[in-house]
Motif scaffolding. Structure first.
Motif, PDB file in Angstrom:
ATOM      1  N   ALA A  36       0.823  -1.211   0.000  1.00  0.00           N
ATOM      2  CA  ALA A  36       0.000   0.000   0.000  1.00  0.00           C
ATOM      3  C   ALA A  36       0.859   1.262   0.000  1.00  0.00           C
ATOM      4  CB  ALA A  36      -0.931  -0.003   1.209  1.00  0.00           C
ATOM      5  N   ALA A  37       2.033   1.176   0.650  1.00  0.00           N
ATOM      6  CA  ALA A  37       2.913   2.339   0.755  1.00  0.00           C
ATOM      7  C   ALA A  37       3.523   2.747  -0.576  1.00  0.00           C
ATOM      8  CB  ALA A  37       4.022   2.055   1.771  1.00  0.00           C
ATOM      9  N   ARG A  38       3.399   1.911  -1.579  1.00  0.00           N
ATOM     10  CA  ARG A  38       3.881   2.280  -2.917  1.00  0.00           C
ATOM     11  C   ARG A  38       2.779   2.143  -3.971  1.00  0.00           C
ATOM     12  NH1 ARG A  38       5.603  -2.418  -5.736  1.00  0.00           N
ATOM     13  NH2 ARG A  38       5.683  -4.311  -4.467  1.00  0.00           N
ATOM     14  N   SER A  39       1.539   2.230  -3.524  1.00  0.00           N
ATOM     15  CA  SER A  39       0.391   2.022  -4.409  1.00  0.00           C
ATOM     16  C   SER A  39      -0.522   3.231  -4.454  1.00  0.00           C
ATOM     17  CB  SER A  39      -0.437   0.816  -3.931  1.00  0.00           C
ATOM     18  OG  SER A  39       0.257  -0.385  -4.029  1.00  0.00           O
ATOM     19  N   ALA A  40      -1.306   3.280  -5.512  1.00  0.00           N
ATOM     20  CA  ALA A  40      -2.496   4.119  -5.527  1.00  0.00           C
ATOM     21  C   ALA A  40      -3.595   3.296  -4.864  1.00  0.00           C
ATOM     22  CB  ALA A  40      -2.883   4.487  -6.952  1.00  0.00           C
ATOM     23  N   GLN A 308       5.216   6.789  -5.461  1.00  0.00           N
ATOM     24  CA  GLN A 308       4.755   7.275  -4.168  1.00  0.00           C
ATOM     25  C   GLN A 308       3.313   6.838  -3.923  1.00  0.00           C
ATOM     26  OE1 GLN A 308       6.468   9.123  -1.784  1.00  0.00           O
ATOM     27  NE2 GLN A 308       8.278   8.670  -3.017  1.00  0.00           N
ATOM     28  N   ALA A 309       2.995   6.557  -2.672  1.00  0.00           N
ATOM     29  CA  ALA A 309       1.633   6.182  -2.319  1.00  0.00           C
ATOM     30  C   ALA A 309       0.683   7.352  -2.569  1.00  0.00           C
ATOM     31  CB  ALA A 309       1.569   5.765  -0.856  1.00  0.00           C
ATOM     32  N   SER A 310      -0.524   7.031  -2.972  1.00  0.00           N
ATOM     33  CA  SER A 310      -1.552   8.051  -3.135  1.00  0.00           C
ATOM     34  C   SER A 310      -2.876   7.476  -2.687  1.00  0.00           C
ATOM     35  CB  SER A 310      -1.640   8.523  -4.592  1.00  0.00           C
ATOM     36  OG  SER A 310      -1.934   7.443  -5.458  1.00  0.00           O
ATOM     37  N   ARG A 311      -3.755   8.333  -2.217  1.00  0.00           N
ATOM     38  CA  ARG A 311      -5.091   7.943  -1.799  1.00  0.00           C
ATOM     39  C   ARG A 311      -6.079   8.555  -2.771  1.00  0.00           C
ATOM     40  NH1 ARG A 311      -4.268   4.288   2.398  1.00  0.00           N
ATOM     41  NH2 ARG A 311      -6.510   4.484   2.728  1.00  0.00           N
ATOM     42  N   PRO A 344      -5.832   7.476 -14.896  1.00  0.00           N
ATOM     43  CA  PRO A 344      -5.557   8.884 -14.534  1.00  0.00           C
ATOM     44  C   PRO A 344      -5.304   9.054 -13.041  1.00  0.00           C
ATOM     45  CG  PRO A 344      -7.395   8.754 -16.064  1.00  0.00           C
ATOM     46  CD  PRO A 344      -7.089   7.349 -15.650  1.00  0.00           C
ATOM     47  N   GLN A 345      -5.968   8.254 -12.228  1.00  0.00           N
ATOM     48  CA  GLN A 345      -5.758   8.323 -10.779  1.00  0.00           C
ATOM     49  C   GLN A 345      -4.460   7.619 -10.379  1.00  0.00           C
ATOM     50  OE1 GLN A 345      -8.719   7.446 -12.272  1.00  0.00           O
ATOM     51  NE2 GLN A 345      -9.779   9.357 -11.779  1.00  0.00           N
ATOM     52  N   ILE A 346      -4.172   6.481 -10.998  1.00  0.00           N
ATOM     53  CA  ILE A 346      -2.974   5.710 -10.661  1.00  0.00           C
ATOM     54  C   ILE A 346      -1.705   6.484 -11.010  1.00  0.00           C
ATOM     55  CG2 ILE A 346      -1.688   3.589 -11.212  1.00  0.00           C
ATOM     56  CD1 ILE A 346      -4.487   2.275 -11.693  1.00  0.00           C
ATOM     57  N   THR A 347      -1.735   7.197 -12.105  1.00  0.00           N
ATOM     58  CA  THR A 347      -0.558   7.948 -12.542  1.00  0.00           C
ATOM     59  C   THR A 347      -0.466   9.332 -11.917  1.00  0.00           C
ATOM     60  OG1 THR A 347      -1.789   8.725 -14.483  1.00  0.00           O
ATOM     61  CG2 THR A 347      -0.433   6.735 -14.758  1.00  0.00           C
ATOM     62  N   GLY A 348      -1.459   9.709 -11.111  1.00  0.00           N
ATOM     63  CA  GLY A 348      -1.398  10.990 -10.412  1.00  0.00           C
ATOM     64  C   GLY A 348      -1.974  12.159 -11.172  1.00  0.00           C
ATOM     65  N   VAL A 349      -2.541  11.906 -12.345  1.00  0.00           N
ATOM     66  CA  VAL A 349      -3.170  12.993 -13.093  1.00  0.00           C
ATOM     67  C   VAL A 349      -4.392  13.518 -12.337  1.00  0.00           C
ATOM     68  CG1 VAL A 349      -4.341  13.585 -15.245  1.00  0.00           C
ATOM     69  CG2 VAL A 349      -2.309  12.117 -15.291  1.00  0.00           C
ATOM     70  N   LYS A 350      -5.090  12.586 -11.690  1.00  0.00           N
ATOM     71  CA  LYS A 350      -6.259  12.944 -10.888  1.00  0.00           C
ATOM     72  C   LYS A 350      -6.136  12.303  -9.509  1.00  0.00           C
ATOM     73  CE  LYS A 350      -9.483  13.287 -14.810  1.00  0.00           C
ATOM     74  NZ  LYS A 350     -10.790  12.817 -15.365  1.00  0.00           N
TER      75      LYS A 350
END
Length: 472
Positions: A36-40, A308-311, A344-350
């Motif tokens: 999880a620490a390296r996941s969307a 980097q992890a993202s929520r 788009p969410q996984i790559t950080g666009v959204k």
């Protein structure tokens, strides 16, 4: 172009609320924590059905259960398999040149078409706690882990799509059956977990009759009907015990991926087919309830390279799995998919889901106790409807995430209730869901005891079905 492999790891009957990645402070899952620490991490991901076979046929095809026709856990749905007219994830990727291989639990009713499905074997081990039963789920997971590690250690040339489909913490079902009279002599290695905040709730009389008498439908709920608070705490201890076991096996698979040299070319996806009652509302396992514990599941996407992890806020669905993986690998999406890409969410666009609502369905576990139901939810409210009189639920998902107070019968919430009725109706029309034409069946010979699980009498419908199968 860099090779894009995919490793999908699945757990069975794992609620998002059981993981520290979603705020649980009791569970011990260091390997899933690391992933999880390296996941969307999708904050609010939902299954399309709180039951194994319909859920799996659904997420392998990005179709709702009423579209796949897989409506229960029956081995015969009245047709041979998921229609060849419905493309599956395995077909789409194998046709694109991927080595598609599946280890572990299937229960897909043909939706794994396109994968090389490797037969599983039970590897028996003795109990590590005399009070916590090991059943086929635990035995099969040992084999699934060993075969997954072996595949990664000698991976083929070319891109692969590999699935490690683990059974646990599903072994909790056997635990409940063995401890229907209470937990008994139970060695503890750590303190017992607390009961959830929604163990007690507003009033069971304010719930649909289907929920009020769930003990009449489902054998595990019937077996737990006499439990006291301490029994529920020991059951939760066992659930986390099975979860800790499978977390160690996930760690072995992830370590094998790292050692294989393919980690920098492999997206890792983690999910569960459905959740577990976890003592919320005095419920165990699943069976037709649409509460967060049974329907909200973990969903992680870890891109290669240790991003980097993202929520990701908003609601997502397991239906989104297929279009997301097709988008990631730049493969075309066929028509008719009900999911949307999360790239788009996984790559950080959204940072927020594009999905406006998540929908789930219920029919029956096997047959003879059929009460169709539907759930639709967004960030604000969850609306649930069963096809029985006065069988609606409405929950404020911003202020009552534990679903302790059913608002459906409160006059001041009538406008909101009507709004979500309309949203569900629109979804039914758009997806050609015949929900309101379906029928209930088999409930008349049950529900004869006073209100409350603790007053249950006799066998449940599922237990009677099991006895009938044994006699044949």
């Amino acid at each position: 172009m860099q090779q894009k492999n995919i490793l999908i790891i699945i757990c069975d009957q794992l609620s998002a609320t059981a993981l520290s990645a979603y705020g649980n402070t009791y569970s011990s899952t260091p390997n899933l924590d690391g992933l999880a620490a390296r996941s969307a991490v999708m904050e609010y991901a939902y299954t399309s059905c709180p039951l194994c076979q319909p859920a799996r046929a659904s997420f392998w095809t990005s179709r709702y259960p009423h579209q796949t026709g897989v409506l229960s856990n029956l081995p015969d749905q009245g047709f041979p398999a998921v229609s060849n007219d419905i493309p599956t994830l395995g077909e789409l990727f194998s046709h694109a040149g991927y080595d598609c291989v599946h280890f572990g639990k299937t229960h897909d009713y043909g939706a794994l078409r396109g994968f090389k499905v490797i037969e599983s074997e039970e590897i028996h081990i003795p109990r590590t706690n005399p009070a916590i039963k090991f059943d086929y789920e635990t035995y099969l997971d040992i084999d699934t882990t060993e075969k997954s590690v072996q595949y990664l250690s000698s991976r083929p040339e070319g891109p692969f799509l590999m699935v490690s489909d683990l059974q646990n913490p599903h072994n909790i079902c056997a635990y409940i059956g063995e401890h229907s009279e209470g937990y008994g002599d139970f060695p503890l290695e750590r303190e017992l977990p607390p009961l959830p905040e929604n163990f007690d709730f507003d009033d069971i009389a304010n719930r649909p009759e289907f929920i009020q008498y769930l003990c009449c439908a489902h054998r595990r709920q019937r077996q737990a009907s006499g439990w006291k608070e301490d029994d529920f705490r020991h059951y939760l201890y066992a659930y986390y015990y099975y979860l800790s076991m499978v977390d160690k096996q996930i760690g072995q698979i992830l370590e094998a991926l790292l050692k294989s040299g393919a980690a920098d070319q492999t997206m890792v996806v983690f999910l569960a087919d459905h959740g577990e009652g976890m003592a919320s509302h005095h419920l165990v396992t699943k069976y037709g309830t649409f509460y967060e514990e049974t329907n909200r599941v973990p969903l992680f996407f870890a891109l290669p390279g240790g991003n980097q992890a993202s929520r990701i806020g908003g609601v997502t669905s397991l239906l989104d799995l297929v279009p997301t993986l097709l988008d990631y690998t730049e493969l075309p999406c066929p028509d008719g998919l009900e999911g949307i890409s999360l790239m788009p969410q996984i790559t950080g666009v959204k940072t927020h889901s594009d999905r406006t609502a998540a929908v789930a369905e219920w029919y029956d576990e096997f047959r003879d106790y059929t009460v169709p139901g539907r759930m639709i939810c967004d960030e604000d409210y969850k609306y649930i409807c069963y096809l029985e009189p006065d069988s609606e639920e409405l929950y404020d998902m911003r202020n009552d995430r534990y679903e302790k107070t059913n608002l459906a019968g409160k006059p001041e919430y009538s406008p909101i209730l009507e709004k979500y009725r309309s949203l569900l109706k629109h979804h039914l029309e758009k997806s050609d869901d015949p929900f309101f034409t379906l029928k209930t069946a088999g409930t008349g010979s049950y529900r004869r005891h006073p209100l409350g699980f603790e007053h249950h009498q006799g066998l449940s419908a599922v237990e009677k079905y099991a006895l009938e199968i044994k006699r044949k």
